[in-house]
Design a protein around this motif. Structure first.
Motif, PDB file in Angstrom:
ATOM      1  N   MET A  14       2.354  -3.512 -10.851  1.00 51.76           N
ATOM      2  CA  MET A  14       2.356  -3.047  -9.550  1.00 51.76           C
ATOM      3  C   MET A  14       2.011  -4.102  -8.648  1.00 51.76           C
ATOM      4  SD  MET A  14      -0.186   0.112  -8.005  1.00 51.76           S
ATOM      5  CE  MET A  14      -1.550  -0.669  -7.722  1.00 51.76           C
ATOM      6  N   HIS A  15       3.084  -3.957  -7.533  1.00 49.72           N
ATOM      7  CA  HIS A  15       2.982  -5.352  -6.628  1.00 49.72           C
ATOM      8  C   HIS A  15       2.653  -4.604  -5.484  1.00 49.72           C
ATOM      9  CE1 HIS A  15       4.866  -8.271  -9.393  1.00 49.72           C
ATOM     10  NE2 HIS A  15       5.544  -7.247  -9.718  1.00 49.72           N
ATOM     11  N   ILE A  16       1.561  -5.109  -4.686  1.00 47.80           N
ATOM     12  CA  ILE A  16       1.346  -4.736  -3.401  1.00 47.80           C
ATOM     13  C   ILE A  16       1.823  -5.838  -2.517  1.00 47.80           C
ATOM     14  CG2 ILE A  16      -0.628  -4.177  -1.825  1.00 47.80           C
ATOM     15  CD1 ILE A  16      -1.876  -2.724  -4.096  1.00 47.80           C
ATOM     16  N   ILE A  17       2.601  -5.591  -1.661  1.00 45.26           N
ATOM     17  CA  ILE A  17       3.043  -6.770  -0.647  1.00 45.26           C
ATOM     18  C   ILE A  17       2.569  -6.453   0.790  1.00 45.26           C
ATOM     19  CG2 ILE A  17       5.189  -7.746   0.140  1.00 45.26           C
ATOM     20  CD1 ILE A  17       6.543  -6.541  -2.085  1.00 45.26           C
ATOM     21  N   LYS A  18       2.165  -7.554   1.475  1.00 50.63           N
ATOM     22  CA  LYS A  18       1.723  -7.615   2.992  1.00 50.63           C
ATOM     23  C   LYS A  18       0.640  -6.343   2.972  1.00 50.63           C
ATOM     24  CE  LYS A  18       5.873  -9.352   4.966  1.00 50.63           C
ATOM     25  NZ  LYS A  18       6.842  -9.126   5.788  1.00 50.63           N
ATOM     26  N   ALA A  19      -0.622  -6.724   2.283  1.00 48.98           N
ATOM     27  CA  ALA A  19      -1.468  -5.553   2.279  1.00 48.98           C
ATOM     28  C   ALA A  19      -2.094  -5.144   3.649  1.00 48.98           C
ATOM     29  CB  ALA A  19      -2.623  -5.852   1.434  1.00 48.98           C
ATOM     30  N   LYS A  20      -2.416  -3.882   3.968  1.00 44.66           N
ATOM     31  CA  LYS A  20      -3.045  -3.642   4.982  1.00 44.66           C
ATOM     32  C   LYS A  20      -4.519  -2.922   4.598  1.00 44.66           C
ATOM     33  CE  LYS A  20       1.267  -2.191   7.196  1.00 44.66           C
ATOM     34  NZ  LYS A  20       2.031  -1.176   8.115  1.00 44.66           N
ATOM     35  N   GLU A  21      -5.387  -2.675   5.768  1.00 44.90           N
ATOM     36  CA  GLU A  21      -6.555  -2.616   5.639  1.00 44.90           C
ATOM     37  C   GLU A  21      -6.806  -1.066   5.089  1.00 44.90           C
ATOM     38  OE1 GLU A  21      -8.619  -2.546   9.277  1.00 44.90           O
ATOM     39  OE2 GLU A  21      -8.550  -4.749   9.540  1.00 44.90           O
ATOM     40  N   ASN A  22      -5.800  -0.167   5.080  1.00 47.07           N
ATOM     41  CA  ASN A  22      -5.977   1.136   4.692  1.00 47.07           C
ATOM     42  C   ASN A  22      -5.262   1.232   3.133  1.00 47.07           C
ATOM     43  OD1 ASN A  22      -3.359   0.701   5.059  1.00 47.07           O
ATOM     44  ND2 ASN A  22      -2.887   2.786   6.075  1.00 47.07           N
ATOM     45  N   TYR A  23      -4.884   0.149   2.347  1.00 47.43           N
ATOM     46  CA  TYR A  23      -4.733   0.185   1.236  1.00 47.43           C
ATOM     47  C   TYR A  23      -5.989  -0.241   0.353  1.00 47.43           C
ATOM     48  CZ  TYR A  23       0.123  -0.814   2.729  1.00 47.43           C
ATOM     49  OH  TYR A  23       1.463  -0.590   3.167  1.00 47.43           O
ATOM     50  N   ALA A  24      -6.996  -0.531   1.030  1.00 47.23           N
ATOM     51  CA  ALA A  24      -8.131  -0.644   0.102  1.00 47.23           C
ATOM     52  C   ALA A  24      -8.822   0.797  -0.620  1.00 47.23           C
ATOM     53  CB  ALA A  24      -9.362  -1.077   1.040  1.00 47.23           C
ATOM     54  N   GLY A  25      -9.217   0.740  -1.748  1.00 46.60           N
ATOM     55  CA  GLY A  25      -9.763   1.971  -2.157  1.00 46.60           C
ATOM     56  C   GLY A  25      -9.837   1.898  -3.777  1.00 46.60           C
ATOM     57  N   ASN A  26     -10.011   3.074  -4.374  1.00 44.82           N
ATOM     58  CA  ASN A  26      -9.871   3.253  -5.937  1.00 44.82           C
ATOM     59  C   ASN A  26      -8.144   3.634  -6.150  1.00 44.82           C
ATOM     60  OD1 ASN A  26     -10.330   4.977  -8.403  1.00 44.82           O
ATOM     61  ND2 ASN A  26     -11.706   3.048  -8.468  1.00 44.82           N
ATOM     62  N   TYR A  27      -8.089   2.751  -7.381  1.00 47.91           N
ATOM     63  CA  TYR A  27      -6.771   3.053  -7.920  1.00 47.91           C
ATOM     64  C   TYR A  27      -6.893   3.320  -9.477  1.00 47.91           C
ATOM     65  CZ  TYR A  27      -4.303   0.988  -3.900  1.00 47.91           C
ATOM     66  OH  TYR A  27      -4.022   0.711  -2.865  1.00 47.91           O
ATOM     67  N   ARG A  28      -5.862   4.067 -10.108  1.00 42.60           N
ATOM     68  CA  ARG A  28      -5.810   4.583 -11.507  1.00 42.60           C
ATOM     69  C   ARG A  28      -4.688   4.537 -12.071  1.00 42.60           C
ATOM     70  NH1 ARG A  28      -7.024   9.221 -10.458  1.00 42.60           N
ATOM     71  NH2 ARG A  28      -5.265  10.375 -11.337  1.00 42.60           N
ATOM     72  N   CYS A  29      -4.755   3.754 -13.412  1.00 43.00           N
ATOM     73  CA  CYS A  29      -3.474   3.829 -14.125  1.00 43.00           C
ATOM     74  C   CYS A  29      -3.545   4.776 -15.407  1.00 43.00           C
ATOM     75  CB  CYS A  29      -3.411   2.314 -14.480  1.00 43.00           C
ATOM     76  SG  CYS A  29      -2.124   2.059 -15.795  1.00 43.00           S
ATOM     77  N   GLU A  30      -2.537   5.600 -15.579  1.00 37.17           N
ATOM     78  CA  GLU A  30      -2.595   6.357 -16.772  1.00 37.17           C
ATOM     79  C   GLU A  30      -1.296   6.308 -17.486  1.00 37.17           C
ATOM     80  OE1 GLU A  30      -2.732  10.512 -15.290  1.00 37.17           O
ATOM     81  OE2 GLU A  30      -4.714  10.433 -14.610  1.00 37.17           O
ATOM     82  N   VAL A  31      -1.491   6.139 -18.834  1.00 34.14           N
ATOM     83  CA  VAL A  31      -0.555   5.857 -19.856  1.00 34.14           C
ATOM     84  C   VAL A  31      -0.757   7.160 -20.861  1.00 34.14           C
ATOM     85  CG1 VAL A  31       0.342   4.394 -21.593  1.00 34.14           C
ATOM     86  CG2 VAL A  31      -0.714   3.373 -19.761  1.00 34.14           C
ATOM     87  N   THR A  32       0.527   7.765 -20.968  1.00 35.97           N
ATOM     88  CA  THR A  32       0.625   9.015 -22.069  1.00 35.97           C
ATOM     89  C   THR A  32       1.789   8.503 -23.182  1.00 35.97           C
ATOM     90  OG1 THR A  32       1.982   9.943 -20.515  1.00 35.97           O
ATOM     91  CG2 THR A  32      -0.155  10.551 -20.510  1.00 35.97           C
ATOM     92  N   TYR A  33       1.732   8.869 -24.330  1.00 38.67           N
ATOM     93  CA  TYR A  33       2.707   9.236 -25.155  1.00 38.67           C
ATOM     94  C   TYR A  33       2.431  10.105 -26.238  1.00 38.67           C
ATOM     95  CZ  TYR A  33       5.422   7.717 -29.495  1.00 38.67           C
ATOM     96  OH  TYR A  33       6.331   7.760 -30.473  1.00 38.67           O
ATOM     97  N   LYS A  34       3.338  10.993 -26.315  1.00 39.15           N
ATOM     98  CA  LYS A  34       2.935  12.400 -26.986  1.00 39.15           C
ATOM     99  C   LYS A  34       1.454  12.984 -26.851  1.00 39.15           C
ATOM    100  CE  LYS A  34       6.468  11.361 -30.518  1.00 39.15           C
ATOM    101  NZ  LYS A  34       6.828  11.476 -31.958  1.00 39.15           N
ATOM    102  N   ASP A  35       0.721  12.918 -27.549  1.00 39.90           N
ATOM    103  CA  ASP A  35      -0.449  13.768 -27.640  1.00 39.90           C
ATOM    104  C   ASP A  35      -1.683  12.552 -27.322  1.00 39.90           C
ATOM    105  OD1 ASP A  35      -0.222  12.467 -30.015  1.00 39.90           O
ATOM    106  OD2 ASP A  35      -1.573  13.830 -31.105  1.00 39.90           O
TER     107      ASP A  35
END
Length: 1193
Positions: free
Chosen positions: A173-194
């Motif tokens: 995930m590339h964030i380009i020319k970050a701004k102040e409101n981009y700050a915060g908590n992010y989450r990455c979810e990976v699923t495969y079948k069950d």
């Protein structure tokens, strides 16, 4: 960041008071990490959700818990920063703890990072794909719910790569020319079948130090138009050092202070006053300014934002009151908590404590405490301990149809486990072969009737581990109790094959000649225990062959042969000949190809009567059975006609060939078929048609002046085809050129010849015609000469009268003719009688004669006839009225028009004409009548309605009378309708009813014209014209208006001169509209088929397309079937069938005489059926080598 740790458990095995994230009891468990950090700086802007500031030294250390969903504000659940809770010793954080189980999908997780405003940053997650059959699904979130897949653009890009060597999926995930409101908590979810895995990480966007001299009013203005970020907030003005314009001498105003002290509803007014155009950016900026928390008046120390506890443990929620006398209430999810053994309330000085004992998943909730008007809230998370495998499942080896039971024991009762087969979850529904049961800590997977498909690796998965074992299911030894038997079956009869094998539950497959047999509507495959059956309802020739049954999983097979026999049959219906009769023109070649069937192939013999036709057998057909069949007929007489008549059999048909047909070939032909299944016979009638024989010489019994009557006898032989008519030819006796007199056939055996020359001798002859052709001419008739009688004598007058004699004289006839004049014959009769007496016994040549022997005083009538060789002249011509065609119908005229009728007539002498009207004499003053020798004229200068009536014309010559009736109708404009009334008024509608006019104008009423007028203006407008009924509903009337209505009547002359107006007006009310809807009974439109237009007998010309048409109506839609000679027409390329809107058409392409016959059309639906028939006759003359001709009868 320090290493993630986990809290220790107490020595007695019970979990200590702790803080746990929310858990739903299903793996994988969230990742827990402890982070010790100093309290946040008051001056720094918060990156994520703000955390409450600590009140004492015990809150210097914080526990950071990263959950799958944790980016909501501090007041919501699942925050990213959690408090340890009251009673938790800070030194316990330094104790080492066991790491939680590693993720099963993510091999590399994205890490938290920091980026300056305008900078770029990349987050990387990696998944190992060794045990994955397809690419896993990854989702990136910001906060709790925002899916970043839909936000990609110039500031956010998502990238996926796969390394085939290391088999690792890389997600970036590339964030380009970050701004102040981009700050915060992010989450990455990976699923495969069950399988599921997630990871949370933080992004901090740092802002460079700002100079206090920046003008807020210039900072929060929109960027210039036309740039890339036009329309967005230009925060770069706060970061860059710009050369400020020279400010005017007005005193500086601190807008920030004004905004901080103002109410939110005054922000817009302040921004407008000080020239701030970007109000949204200003408000966003103000939200990031840390607010000074107002010190609570009721609480000296509030609850922490969140607490965590292990399942089965207890936890203490502590608040410190500023005023101990304040009444305190505890709430769980908004419901007040009462004291109980589970919830215990304690008081220690100013502290108020709520102890929750034996925590379970129901205690995972939001808690709050209210002290007077103030409240503080927290969240409690109950952590569930992982379920471990105590006793794993063991390998199993068995055979099919046996019971398999896999047993596993876990650490907790009622734990949730998942059974897998080869990595796929085992279905445990109602219709599944697998049953799952649980007895305390033991879990079982049961397969009642095992099969080879159940072989595989079975595993059980719990939150704290897995166990697997291999299950092997083998086949039992095969035993054949009953083998397949060979079978011989009649065509169309059921075919049944069955066998018995052990074990009984082993499925198998049936094969015919190596081809797999699939069950369908005709073939039924049955398996019951040890019995396997194959049933075919109606066998066909294709069902013959070698059948094999192969048990599934075994190399052995069972085989049998099936023979299908069919009795021989002759398919005469394919010839489409009526009554199996074949008609052929003499001299043509006849070849009949008749389909035959039978298994095995039958032997064929053709016979005519009792004689066998010499036949030839193809070399492949020579066999002892054929020879034996031929020997059976050797004792009979063999028809010997050389090679002209022969019979042949090959394949699935037999043929009879006659090269040159003769009359002697007419007769019945018999076909005999034989095979081992039976015998069949059929008969065909061959009819050889020819031109008829010539008729006998005609007779001429009567001869006139230019005409004669002729009769003759039909020919003795009609050529085996009905006589259609006759042609007549004549010639002068001295000439040799015959002239045809008729081109249309004469149906009768008599005729009248006309237009001959008087005195010239003639001869005549006759030709007979049938469907085949024209016969030879008959012998000429005897010579005859046309002779005409003279016209009647003229100028007959009385010359002298005595007592007993009358002398009359006359002049010769105007026309004498070729026969000359032999003399005169004088006749008289007494008045009042019809007995004419001949006065002179011998003809007199003089034109004067005296009648003697009369009685004195009597009155006589005298007539004179001219006599020659042709006979006597006609005394008088009877009258005859020739009514014109347009006067045979009603003669219609309008009032005021002229009537001028001319009626011709004939008769000699001049007839007497009499006109009457309705049985009464006509007054000359009303109607003018003028008569001539040949016509009568009736004239009315100006017609009136009184002139209408039936006029009778009588023409009389002596006792001969002829009459004719002429109907004259004088029409006028009709009168107005009678009594127009308003029947009903509702809404904007008015119902009108009226009666027909009393005066129709002597013509039928053709319609009415309805008009309306508003009472205010009384201007009339036409609503409808040419309306036929005597009631109508006028719609679309304006509400609030009052209307009058009037109606004109109309006939063929036009509208009535006046109209009838309604006496009352109709007021269209504005309110209180109530419409009573009448009840209607649904009409049943269903009906059986009924033909509205039947088929018509049709004559067609050979070689030209012809069509048969009919129409019907039916509901529901009917099925249409076409038949020829009661045989259904199916898939014949010579016929095309159409059906559209009930009109049925059968097209016959280039018909031949064979296509003649009776055609039928049948329509069938659920209510019944209907049928119509017609006869089709195909005309055409066949030459040598043409096809046979089909003739009627």
């Amino acid at each position: 960041m320090p290493e993630p740790t986990k809290k220790d458990e107490t020595p007695n095995g019970q979990p200590a008071e702790s803080v746990a994230p929310e858990s739903n009891g299903a793996p994988p468990l969230p990742e827990i990490s402890l982070e010790v950090s100093p309290p946040p700086d008051d001056d720094a802007a918060p990156v994520s959700s703000p955390t409450p500031q600590a009140d004492d030294a015990n809150s210097l250390k914080k526990l950071s818990v990263e959950l799958p969903n944790d980016s909501v504000p501090a007041t919501g659940r699942k925050d990213s920063v959690w408090s340890l809770g009251e009673g938790q010793a800070p030194e316990e954080l330094d104790k080492p703890v066991d790491s939680p189980p590693l993720s099963t999908l993510l091999t590399e997780k994205p890490q938290s990072g920091t980026v300056p405003v305008g900078g770029d940053i990349t987050f990387v997650a990696k998944v190992e794909a060794k045990d994955l059959l397809r690419k896993p699904t990854i989702k990136w979130f910001k906060g709790k719910w925002m899916d970043l897949a839909s936000k990609t653009g110039k500031h956010l890009q998502l990238k996926e790569t796969f390394d085939r060597i290391t088999k690792i999926h890389t997600f970036e995930m590339h964030i380009i020319k970050a701004k102040e409101n981009y700050a915060g908590n992010y989450r990455c979810e990976v699923t495969y079948k069950d399988k599921f895995d997630s990871c949370s990480f933080d992004l901090e966007v740092k802002e460079a130090g700002q100079s206090q001299s920046i003008d807020i009013r210039s900072a929060f203005k929109r960027s210039s138009e036309g740039q890339e970020d036009a329309g967005e907030l230009d925060f770069s003005a706060l970061l860059k050092h710009r050369e400020h314009k020279q400010q005017d001498d007005t005193p500086e105003v601190d807008v920030w202070e004004i905004l901080k002290n103002a109410r939110p509803d005054e922000y817009e007014k302040i921004a407008f006053t000080y020239g701030i155009t970007d109000l949204r950016g200003l408000l966003r900026r103000m939200k990031k300014i840390p607010k000074e928390e107002k010190k609570s008046e009721a609480f000296a120390k509030k609850l922490e934002p969140a607490y965590q506890v292990d399942k089965g443990g207890k936890i203490r929620l502590v608040v410190d009151l500023a005023d101990p006398t304040v009444e305190l209430k505890w709430y769980k999810n908004g419901q007040e908590i009462r004291p109980s053994p589970k919830y215990i309330f304690e008081h220690k000085g100013t502290q108020r404590i709520m102890v929750i004992n034996n925590c379970n998943m129901n205690d995972d909730a939001a808690y709050s405490v209210a002290a007077g008007d103030e409240k503080c809230a927290t969240e409690l998370f109950v952590k569930e301990s992982p379920v471990k495998i105590v006793k794993g499942i063991e390998p199993v080896k068995t055979t099919v149809n046996e019971r398999i039971e896999l047993e596993c024991e876990v650490s907790e009762e009622g734990a949730q486990v998942k059974w897998m087969k080869n990595g796929v979850e085992v279905p445990t529904g109602v219709r599944s072969r697998y049953r799952v049961k649980c007895e305390g800590t033991k879990h079982y997977l049961v397969i009642d009737d095992a099969s080879r498909e159940d072989t595989g690796t079975y595993s059980i998965m719990a939150t704290g581990g897995t166990s697997e074992a291999h299950v092997q299911v083998d086949l039992k030894p095969l035993k054949i109790h009953m083998d397949l038997q060979d079978a011989t079956v009649l065509l169309g009869k059921p075919l049944k094959l069955h066998c018995e094998i052990y074990p009984g539950n082993v499925p198998g497959r049936w094969y015919r000649n190596g081809q797999l047999i699939q069950p369908n509507d005709r073939i039924n495959i049955i398996h019951r225990n040890k019995v396997h059956r194959l049933e075919i309802q109606a066998s066909s020739l294709h069902d013959a062959g070698e059948y094999t049954f192969v048990p599934e999983g075994y190399s052995q097979s069972l085989a049998a042969k099936v023979h299908i026999i069919d009795p021989p049959r002759v398919h005469l219906e394919s010839l489409n000949f009526p009554d199996n009769t074949v008609t052929i023109v003499a001299g043509n070649k006849l070849r009949l190809e008749i389909p035959i069937s039978g298994e095995p192939a039958p032997r064929v013999v053709w016979m005519k009567g009792e004689r066998v036709i010499n036949f030839s057998i193809l070399p492949k057909c020579i066999c002892p059975v054929h020879i034996a069949l031929c020997d059976n007929f050797l004792s009979q007489v063999i028809l010997d006609s050389g090679h002209r008549v022969r019979a042949e059999t090959y394949g699935d048909q037999t043929s009879l060939t006659i090269d040159v047909t003769e009359r002697e070939d007419t007769g019945n032909y018999k076909i005999v078929l034989q095979n081992e299944a039976g015998e069949a016979t059929a008969s065909i009638k061959v009819k050889v048609v020819d031109i008829p024989d010539p008729p006998e010489a005609p007779l001429v019994p009567v001869v006139g002046g230019d005409w004669c009557s002729m009769t003759w006898e039909p020919p003795k032989y009609d050529g085996a085809s009905p006589i259609l008519g006759y042609f007549i030819e004549r010639k002068k006796k001295q000439s040799s050129r015959w002239m045809r007199l008729n081109f249309d056939l004469i149906k009768e055996t008599s005729s009248e010849l006309k237009k001959m020359i008087e005195g010239v001798p003639y001869e005549a002859r006759v030709f007979a015609v049938n469907a085949i052709g024209v016969s030879k001419p008959s012998e000429p008739s005897k010579a005859f000469t046309p002779l005409a009688v003279t016209s009647e004598p003229t100028m007959l007058v009385v010359d002298d009268v005595t007592d007993t004699t009358v002398t009359v004289k006359w002049r010769p006839p105007e026309t004498i003719g070729a026969a000359g004049l032999d003399g005169y014959l004088v006749e008289y009769c007494i008045e009042g009688t019809n007995d004419w007496v001949v006065s002179n016994k011998e003809l007199t040549e003089k034109t004067r004669y005296t009648i003697t022997g009369l009685s004195p005083g009597c009155k006589i009538l005298v007539r004179v006839k001219a006599v020659n060789a042709a006979g006597e002249s006609a005394p008088r011509k009877p009258p005859k009225i020739r009514v014109p065609r347009h006067l045979k119908q009603t003669y219609t005229r309008r009032v005021g028009e002229a009537v001028n009728l001319v009626v011709p007539f004939m008769g000699k002498p001049r007839p007497k004409v009499i006109w009457t009207k309705n049985g009464q004499p006509i007054e000359p003053s009303h109607v003018s009548i003028r008569n001539t020798d040949c016509d009568s004229i009736i004239f009315i200068r100006k017609a009136e309605r009184s002139h209408s009536g039936k006029y009778e014309m009588t023409v009389q010559v002596e006792n001969h009378v002829d009459t004719a009736i002429i109907d004259i109708q004088i029409v006028d404009l009709p009168g107005p309708p009678h009594s127009v009334t308003i029947e009903d008024v509702w809404g904007g509608n008015v119902a009108l009813v009226w009666t027909s006019p009393a005066d129709c104008g002597n013509a039928p009423i053709t319609g009415y014209t309805i008009q309306k007028a508003d009472k205010k203006t009384m201007e009339w407008y036409t609503c409808i014209e040419h309306y036929h009924r005597t009631c109508i509903t006028i719609t679309d009337l304006v509400v609030g208006n009052e209307y009058f209505f009037r109606i004109f009547s109309e006939n063929m002359c036009g509208l009535s001169e006046t109209a009838t107006q309604t006496k009352k007006s109709a007021l269209i009310v504005k309110e209180g509209l109530q419409v009573k809807n009448p009840e209607y009974i649904n009409h049943d439109f269903k009906e059986a088929p009924k033909f509205t237009q039947p088929l018509i007998n049709t004559f067609a010309v050979a070689g030209y397309n012809t069509t048969l048409n009919c129409s019907f109506r039916a509901n529901p839609r009917a099925k249409v079937i076409w038949m020829k000679n009661k045989i259904i027409i199916v898939d014949d390329p010579r016929y095309r069938m159409f059906s559209n809107q009930g009109v049925c058409t059968l097209e016959i392409r280039k018909p031949s005489p064979y296509d003649g016959g009776v055609y039928s059309c049948k329509a069938i639906n659920d209510l019944g059926e209907a049928q119509v028939d017609c006869k089709l006759e195909v005309k055409g003359q066949c030459g040598m080598g043409a096809s046979p001709v089909c003739l009627p009868g």
